[in-house]
Scaffold this motif. Structure first.
Motif, PDB file in Angstrom:
ATOM      1  N   TYR A  68       0.846  -1.198   0.000  1.00 43.82           N
ATOM      2  CA  TYR A  68       0.000   0.000   0.000  1.00 43.82           C
ATOM      3  C   TYR A  68       0.881   1.249   0.000  1.00 43.82           C
ATOM      4  O   TYR A  68       0.662   2.188  -0.784  1.00 43.82           O
ATOM      5  CB  TYR A  68      -0.913  -0.026   1.231  1.00 43.82           C
ATOM      6  CG  TYR A  68      -1.800   1.181   1.425  1.00 43.82           C
ATOM      7  CD1 TYR A  68      -3.145   1.154   1.062  1.00 43.82           C
ATOM      8  CD2 TYR A  68      -1.310   2.347   2.010  1.00 43.82           C
ATOM      9  CE1 TYR A  68      -3.970   2.252   1.260  1.00 43.82           C
ATOM     10  CE2 TYR A  68      -2.126   3.453   2.210  1.00 43.82           C
ATOM     11  CZ  TYR A  68      -3.457   3.400   1.839  1.00 43.82           C
ATOM     12  OH  TYR A  68      -4.276   4.500   2.045  1.00 43.82           O
ATOM     13  N   TYR A  72       1.277   3.660  -3.357  1.00 41.79           N
ATOM     14  CA  TYR A  72       0.758   5.018  -3.179  1.00 41.79           C
ATOM     15  C   TYR A  72       1.879   6.031  -3.411  1.00 41.79           C
ATOM     16  O   TYR A  72       1.724   6.991  -4.170  1.00 41.79           O
ATOM     17  CB  TYR A  72       0.176   5.179  -1.769  1.00 41.79           C
ATOM     18  CG  TYR A  72      -0.614   6.447  -1.543  1.00 41.79           C
ATOM     19  CD1 TYR A  72      -0.009   7.704  -1.600  1.00 41.79           C
ATOM     20  CD2 TYR A  72      -1.975   6.404  -1.254  1.00 41.79           C
ATOM     21  CE1 TYR A  72      -0.718   8.872  -1.380  1.00 41.79           C
ATOM     22  CE2 TYR A  72      -2.700   7.573  -1.044  1.00 41.79           C
ATOM     23  CZ  TYR A  72      -2.061   8.799  -1.098  1.00 41.79           C
ATOM     24  OH  TYR A  72      -2.783   9.951  -0.896  1.00 41.79           O
ATOM     25  N   ASP A  73       3.015   5.815  -2.740  1.00 39.33           N
ATOM     26  CA  ASP A  73       4.103   6.792  -2.794  1.00 39.33           C
ATOM     27  C   ASP A  73       4.785   6.847  -4.157  1.00 39.33           C
ATOM     28  O   ASP A  73       5.384   7.868  -4.516  1.00 39.33           O
ATOM     29  CB  ASP A  73       5.131   6.491  -1.701  1.00 39.33           C
ATOM     30  CG  ASP A  73       4.551   6.683  -0.302  1.00 39.33           C
ATOM     31  OD1 ASP A  73       3.548   7.398  -0.162  1.00 39.33           O
ATOM     32  OD2 ASP A  73       5.110   6.102   0.654  1.00 39.33           O
ATOM     33  N   LYS A  75       2.992   6.488  -6.817  1.00 37.57           N
ATOM     34  CA  LYS A  75       1.861   6.931  -7.660  1.00 37.57           C
ATOM     35  C   LYS A  75       1.528   5.913  -8.752  1.00 37.57           C
ATOM     36  O   LYS A  75       1.166   6.262  -9.871  1.00 37.57           O
ATOM     37  CB  LYS A  75       2.155   8.307  -8.254  1.00 37.57           C
ATOM     38  CG  LYS A  75       2.449   9.373  -7.202  1.00 37.57           C
ATOM     39  CD  LYS A  75       2.867  10.689  -7.810  1.00 37.57           C
ATOM     40  CE  LYS A  75       3.211  11.718  -6.735  1.00 37.57           C
ATOM     41  NZ  LYS A  75       4.374  11.307  -5.902  1.00 37.57           N
ATOM     42  N   PHE A  80      -1.934   0.093  -6.946  1.00 39.43           N
ATOM     43  CA  PHE A  80      -2.559   0.499  -5.694  1.00 39.43           C
ATOM     44  C   PHE A  80      -4.004  -0.001  -5.624  1.00 39.43           C
ATOM     45  O   PHE A  80      -4.423  -0.609  -4.643  1.00 39.43           O
ATOM     46  CB  PHE A  80      -2.512   2.019  -5.550  1.00 39.43           C
ATOM     47  CG  PHE A  80      -3.187   2.544  -4.314  1.00 39.43           C
ATOM     48  CD1 PHE A  80      -2.532   2.547  -3.097  1.00 39.43           C
ATOM     49  CD2 PHE A  80      -4.486   3.035  -4.371  1.00 39.43           C
ATOM     50  CE1 PHE A  80      -3.156   3.025  -1.947  1.00 39.43           C
ATOM     51  CE2 PHE A  80      -5.118   3.511  -3.237  1.00 39.43           C
ATOM     52  CZ  PHE A  80      -4.453   3.513  -2.021  1.00 39.43           C
ATOM     53  N   MET A 114      -8.327   8.553  -6.112  1.00 40.30           N
ATOM     54  CA  MET A 114      -6.874   8.436  -6.065  1.00 40.30           C
ATOM     55  C   MET A 114      -6.214   8.967  -7.338  1.00 40.30           C
ATOM     56  O   MET A 114      -5.108   9.504  -7.292  1.00 40.30           O
ATOM     57  CB  MET A 114      -6.477   6.983  -5.822  1.00 40.30           C
ATOM     58  CG  MET A 114      -6.652   6.547  -4.389  1.00 40.30           C
ATOM     59  SD  MET A 114      -5.642   7.561  -3.280  1.00 40.30           S
ATOM     60  CE  MET A 114      -6.469   7.250  -1.730  1.00 40.30           C
ATOM     61  N   MET A 118      -3.356  11.638  -6.878  1.00 40.17           N
ATOM     62  CA  MET A 118      -2.002  11.376  -7.360  1.00 40.17           C
ATOM     63  C   MET A 118      -1.585  12.364  -8.447  1.00 40.17           C
ATOM     64  O   MET A 118      -0.423  12.775  -8.514  1.00 40.17           O
ATOM     65  CB  MET A 118      -1.897   9.937  -7.867  1.00 40.17           C
ATOM     66  CG  MET A 118      -1.942   8.887  -6.773  1.00 40.17           C
ATOM     67  SD  MET A 118      -1.796   7.194  -7.429  1.00 40.17           S
ATOM     68  CE  MET A 118      -1.910   6.244  -5.911  1.00 40.17           C
ATOM     69  N   HIS A 130       4.555   7.071   3.226  1.00 36.47           N
ATOM     70  CA  HIS A 130       3.667   6.508   4.242  1.00 36.47           C
ATOM     71  C   HIS A 130       4.458   5.482   5.062  1.00 36.47           C
ATOM     72  O   HIS A 130       4.780   4.409   4.564  1.00 36.47           O
ATOM     73  CB  HIS A 130       2.466   5.816   3.594  1.00 36.47           C
ATOM     74  CG  HIS A 130       1.466   6.746   3.000  1.00 36.47           C
ATOM     75  ND1 HIS A 130       1.690   7.438   1.827  1.00 36.47           N
ATOM     76  CD2 HIS A 130       0.213   7.108   3.418  1.00 36.47           C
ATOM     77  CE1 HIS A 130       0.629   8.182   1.538  1.00 36.47           C
ATOM     78  NE2 HIS A 130      -0.282   7.998   2.483  1.00 36.47           N
TER      79      HIS A 130
END
Length: 197
Positions: A68, A72-73, A75, A80, A114, A118, A130
């Motif tokens: 996750y 996410y980080d 992008k 994700f 998202m 993003m 995160h």
């Protein structure tokens, strides 16, 4: 004579102690071997039963949590979104988890939200990080697990020398195993601060 009697007493005491140990722990003198750890049912303070989580499932769920962060980080929207069930719930509460700020009630809604988030991060050149730690998992059934994980979120703008602290909180999760793969069925972020980013 006194020493002989003392020795005899100690010897008989040790024999008796050994006999009692065998009665309590079994012939192999090991209480651990007589307990079926894999099938033991644990109970919480309310008497609710919790089935032990197999090590391989526990690791897969932890890997899901870590993925996750990485997706996410970086992008990576598709990767994700693939971590969630089609009917997932993803929601954010702020002000110590008292104010609902955002909620998606399906994977499609989550993808839309998202994608916008993003894209905004990319436009501003923000690198998010995160950091998820201190996970505790509780099995509800063979294919459902609940968990809590602490969050520390950092941001770094292109001109920043060092990342900046953004927010802290706790994720409350429900994981389900579908066709052998663990996914998020529900992820609720309870953010300590009054505003989420």
């Amino acid at each position: 004579m006194i020493q002989s009697n003392t020795f005899s007493f100690l010897f008989l005491f040790l024999v008796l102690l050994t006999f009692l140990s065998c009665e309590v722990y079994g012939e192999n003198n090991s209480g651990i071997n007589n307990v079926d750890i894999e099938n033991t049912i644990f109970q919480d303070n309310n008497g609710n039963q919790s089935i032990p989580i197999p090590p391989e499932d526990r690791q897969e769920i932890l890997d899901l949590i870590y993925t996750y962060s990485y997706t996410y980080d970086s992008k990576d929207l598709d990767s994700f979104i693939s971590l969630f069930t089609t009917d997932c719930i993803w929601e954010v509460y702020t002000d110590k988890g008292t104010e609902l700020e955002f909620q998606a009630k399906s994977r499609n809604q989550l993808r839309e939200a998202m994608a916008e988030r993003m894209a905004n991060m990319t436009e501003k050149g923000i690198q998010t990080r995160h950091y998820q730690t201190n996970t505790i998992l509780k099995s509800m059934s063979a294919d459902t697990v609940e968990g809590v994980t602490m969050l520390n979120l950092m941001w770094q703008y292109p001109d920043d020398e060092l990342p900046t602290f953004v927010q802290t909180g706790v994720y409350h999760d429900v994981f389900v195993k579908i066709e052998g793969i663990w996914k998020f069925a529900k992820r609720t972020a309870l953010i300590d601060q009054t505003q989420s980013d």
